[in-house]
Design a protein around this motif. Sequence first.
Motif, PDB file in Angstrom:
ATOM      1  N   PRO A 266       8.204  32.597  -5.477  1.00 24.81           N
ATOM      2  CA  PRO A 266       8.002  31.933  -6.783  1.00 24.81           C
ATOM      3  C   PRO A 266       7.275  32.839  -7.759  1.00 24.81           C
ATOM      4  O   PRO A 266       6.723  33.876  -7.358  1.00 24.81           O
ATOM      5  CB  PRO A 266       7.128  30.724  -6.408  1.00 24.81           C
ATOM      6  CG  PRO A 266       6.406  31.140  -5.184  1.00 24.81           C
ATOM      7  CD  PRO A 266       7.355  32.029  -4.417  1.00 24.81           C
ATOM      8  N   ASP A 267       7.265  32.454  -9.006  1.00 25.34           N
ATOM      9  CA  ASP A 267       6.476  33.165 -10.005  1.00 25.34           C
ATOM     10  C   ASP A 267       5.004  32.943  -9.681  1.00 25.34           C
ATOM     11  O   ASP A 267       4.500  31.811  -9.757  1.00 25.34           O
ATOM     12  CB  ASP A 267       6.813  32.624 -11.393  1.00 25.34           C
ATOM     13  CG  ASP A 267       5.870  33.136 -12.474  1.00 25.34           C
ATOM     14  OD1 ASP A 267       5.129  34.109 -12.213  1.00 25.34           O
ATOM     15  OD2 ASP A 267       5.871  32.566 -13.572  1.00 25.34           O
ATOM     16  N   GLY A 268       4.290  33.999  -9.302  1.00 24.52           N
ATOM     17  CA  GLY A 268       2.893  33.883  -8.904  1.00 24.52           C
ATOM     18  C   GLY A 268       1.989  33.363 -10.006  1.00 24.52           C
ATOM     19  O   GLY A 268       0.948  32.765  -9.728  1.00 24.52           O
TER      20      GLY A 268
ATOM     21  N   GLY B 274      -2.334  24.470  -8.921  1.00 32.13           N
ATOM     22  CA  GLY B 274      -2.800  24.375  -7.541  1.00 32.13           C
ATOM     23  C   GLY B 274      -1.780  23.715  -6.643  1.00 32.13           C
ATOM     24  O   GLY B 274      -0.893  22.996  -7.108  1.00 32.13           O
ATOM     25  N   ASN B 275      -1.919  23.956  -5.354  1.00 26.55           N
ATOM     26  CA  ASN B 275      -1.090  23.302  -4.347  1.00 26.55           C
ATOM     27  C   ASN B 275      -1.631  21.879  -4.186  1.00 26.55           C
ATOM     28  O   ASN B 275      -2.332  21.544  -3.233  1.00 26.55           O
ATOM     29  CB  ASN B 275      -1.184  24.104  -3.043  1.00 26.55           C
ATOM     30  CG  ASN B 275      -0.233  23.600  -1.982  1.00 26.55           C
ATOM     31  OD1 ASN B 275       0.513  22.658  -2.201  1.00 26.55           O
ATOM     32  ND2 ASN B 275      -0.267  24.221  -0.830  1.00 26.55           N
ATOM     33  N   GLY B 276      -1.325  21.047  -5.198  1.00 27.71           N
ATOM     34  CA  GLY B 276      -2.007  19.781  -5.391  1.00 27.71           C
ATOM     35  C   GLY B 276      -3.334  20.066  -6.081  1.00 27.71           C
ATOM     36  O   GLY B 276      -3.861  21.184  -6.011  1.00 27.71           O
ATOM     37  N   SER B 277      -3.900  19.082  -6.778  1.00 30.89           N
ATOM     38  CA  SER B 277      -5.210  19.330  -7.403  1.00 30.89           C
ATOM     39  C   SER B 277      -6.280  19.507  -6.334  1.00 30.89           C
ATOM     40  O   SER B 277      -7.354  20.057  -6.605  1.00 30.89           O
ATOM     41  CB  SER B 277      -5.579  18.200  -8.369  1.00 30.89           C
ATOM     42  OG  SER B 277      -5.542  16.942  -7.735  1.00 30.89           O
TER      43      SER B 277
ATOM     44  N   ILE C 275      -7.357  23.011  -6.165  1.00 26.39           N
ATOM     45  CA  ILE C 275      -8.257  23.438  -7.241  1.00 26.39           C
ATOM     46  C   ILE C 275      -9.687  23.002  -6.926  1.00 26.39           C
ATOM     47  O   ILE C 275     -10.649  23.713  -7.258  1.00 26.39           O
ATOM     48  CB  ILE C 275      -7.774  22.915  -8.601  1.00 26.39           C
ATOM     49  CG1 ILE C 275      -6.321  23.357  -8.838  1.00 26.39           C
ATOM     50  CG2 ILE C 275      -8.667  23.447  -9.729  1.00 26.39           C
ATOM     51  CD1 ILE C 275      -5.697  22.817 -10.087  1.00 26.39           C
ATOM     52  N   VAL C 276      -9.845  21.867  -6.270  1.00 30.90           N
ATOM     53  CA  VAL C 276     -11.169  21.475  -5.776  1.00 30.90           C
ATOM     54  C   VAL C 276     -11.708  22.572  -4.866  1.00 30.90           C
ATOM     55  O   VAL C 276     -12.871  22.983  -4.969  1.00 30.90           O
ATOM     56  CB  VAL C 276     -11.094  20.126  -5.024  1.00 30.90           C
ATOM     57  CG1 VAL C 276     -12.412  19.823  -4.315  1.00 30.90           C
ATOM     58  CG2 VAL C 276     -10.740  18.992  -5.986  1.00 30.90           C
ATOM     59  N   GLN C 277     -10.862  23.067  -3.977  1.00 30.93           N
ATOM     60  CA  GLN C 277     -11.253  24.141  -3.068  1.00 30.93           C
ATOM     61  C   GLN C 277     -11.571  25.424  -3.834  1.00 30.93           C
ATOM     62  O   GLN C 277     -12.552  26.113  -3.538  1.00 30.93           O
ATOM     63  CB  GLN C 277     -10.136  24.403  -2.058  1.00 30.93           C
ATOM     64  CG  GLN C 277     -10.474  25.455  -1.019  1.00 30.93           C
ATOM     65  CD  GLN C 277      -9.289  25.772  -0.133  1.00 30.93           C
ATOM     66  OE1 GLN C 277      -8.281  26.304  -0.605  1.00 30.93           O
ATOM     67  NE2 GLN C 277      -9.400  25.452   1.149  1.00 30.93           N
TER      68      GLN C 277
ATOM     69  N   GLU D  16      -4.950  31.656  -4.231  1.00 28.86           N
ATOM     70  CA  GLU D  16      -3.978  32.352  -3.388  1.00 28.86           C
ATOM     71  C   GLU D  16      -2.747  32.735  -4.206  1.00 28.86           C
ATOM     72  O   GLU D  16      -2.300  31.962  -5.058  1.00 28.86           O
ATOM     73  CB  GLU D  16      -3.545  31.452  -2.227  1.00 28.86           C
ATOM     74  CG  GLU D  16      -4.639  31.134  -1.223  1.00 28.86           C
ATOM     75  CD  GLU D  16      -5.005  32.309  -0.360  1.00 28.86           C
ATOM     76  OE1 GLU D  16      -4.142  33.202  -0.171  1.00 28.86           O
ATOM     77  OE2 GLU D  16      -6.144  32.349   0.124  1.00 28.86           O
ATOM     78  N   PRO D  17      -2.170  33.921  -3.961  1.00 27.72           N
ATOM     79  CA  PRO D  17      -0.932  34.263  -4.661  1.00 27.72           C
ATOM     80  C   PRO D  17       0.206  33.343  -4.216  1.00 27.72           C
ATOM     81  O   PRO D  17       0.236  32.901  -3.068  1.00 27.72           O
ATOM     82  CB  PRO D  17      -0.671  35.716  -4.238  1.00 27.72           C
ATOM     83  CG  PRO D  17      -1.410  35.882  -2.945  1.00 27.72           C
ATOM     84  CD  PRO D  17      -2.610  34.985  -3.045  1.00 27.72           C
TER      85      PRO D  17
END
Length: 352
Positions: free
Chosen positions: A51-53, A76-79, A82-84, A238-239
């Motif tokens: 995917p487009d990073g 984010g991979n889910g919000s 982003i918490v992480q 993470e990329p």
Amino acid sequence: IYQPGKPIEEVKKEYNLTDVIKLASNENPFGSSKAVREAILEECSNLAIYPDGGAISIRQALAEHYGLSMEQIIMGNGSDEIVQQITRTYLEPGTNSVMASPTFSMYKINVVIEGAEAREVPLIDGVHDLEAMLAQIDEQTRVVWICNPNNPSGTYVNQKELERFLERVPKDVLVVLDEAYYEYVEAADYPESIPLLAKYPNLIILRTFSKIYGLAALRIGYGLASKAIVNQLNHVREPFNTSRVAQAAAIAALKDQAFVEECKRKNREGLKQYYAAFERLGLFYYPSQTNFVLVDLKMPGNEAFEQLLRQGIIVRSGEALGFPTCIRITVGTAEQNEKVIQALTKLVQNRS
């Protein structure tokens, strides 16, 4: 440890059921926009390509949707991710983070993982006690969390209360405003938070495609903040953290606001179904600005959960959420809601 809702197939097998409805994880019972399926099918021919990073296309779409610059948006991979990212960026041993209790459990989980102190402030009537949260902030505080509307209570902090709070939070403390259920809100005095970004550079807003947009399986959420905050978070992101399929689906979902409005309308009708039933049964509940409702059954939440499970209804026990005599029910279709109401009626009558 985060406790997800029980999978449908597991319940079917365990209780020998053919028909099971899952109203435990605040998913959209009406699915996602038809345009999403077309976008996913188109991307299926590109599965061998990363995917487009930078997630440029979806960030551009969100920037246009909100009137922000693309540099103010992080995906984010889910919000949850982003918490992480936030805790990884701002917290370390010797620092602390302030949050309500009960609230979304992933805040505390990620704070503890970073070795920081989680300072929990009890809700008042299901709502964040912002004054008490302010009192917990000291020189070691780095992050404050406001889940608005709050999960699991479904309650909210209004515009006036939020701005009064933001004005008094030290500028070097990050305020995380988690608005995962933003699109479901109907309260007239709910905060218009996007304009606050220009006034409070220590604010980040979290939103997601998992709820009303119906993309929970694809794991894609986002944060809206100053360019400086987004730049800091990108150092730990993470990329390739969001997939090609998720990015394409999110763009298609965002374009179909008519679907969003229809889901919001149906959700409000579903909440009214539950409110009428709860009032008839004499049950206390928190009026909700989300797609779930927390109701007090005056019995152990785990017991109510198990009894409903045997009837093919998966909800969340309040015992895991900080409300030991409650259950949290996701609003389903009108038919699903009616099935739950009938089951609850029998449960309450048998309890009496």
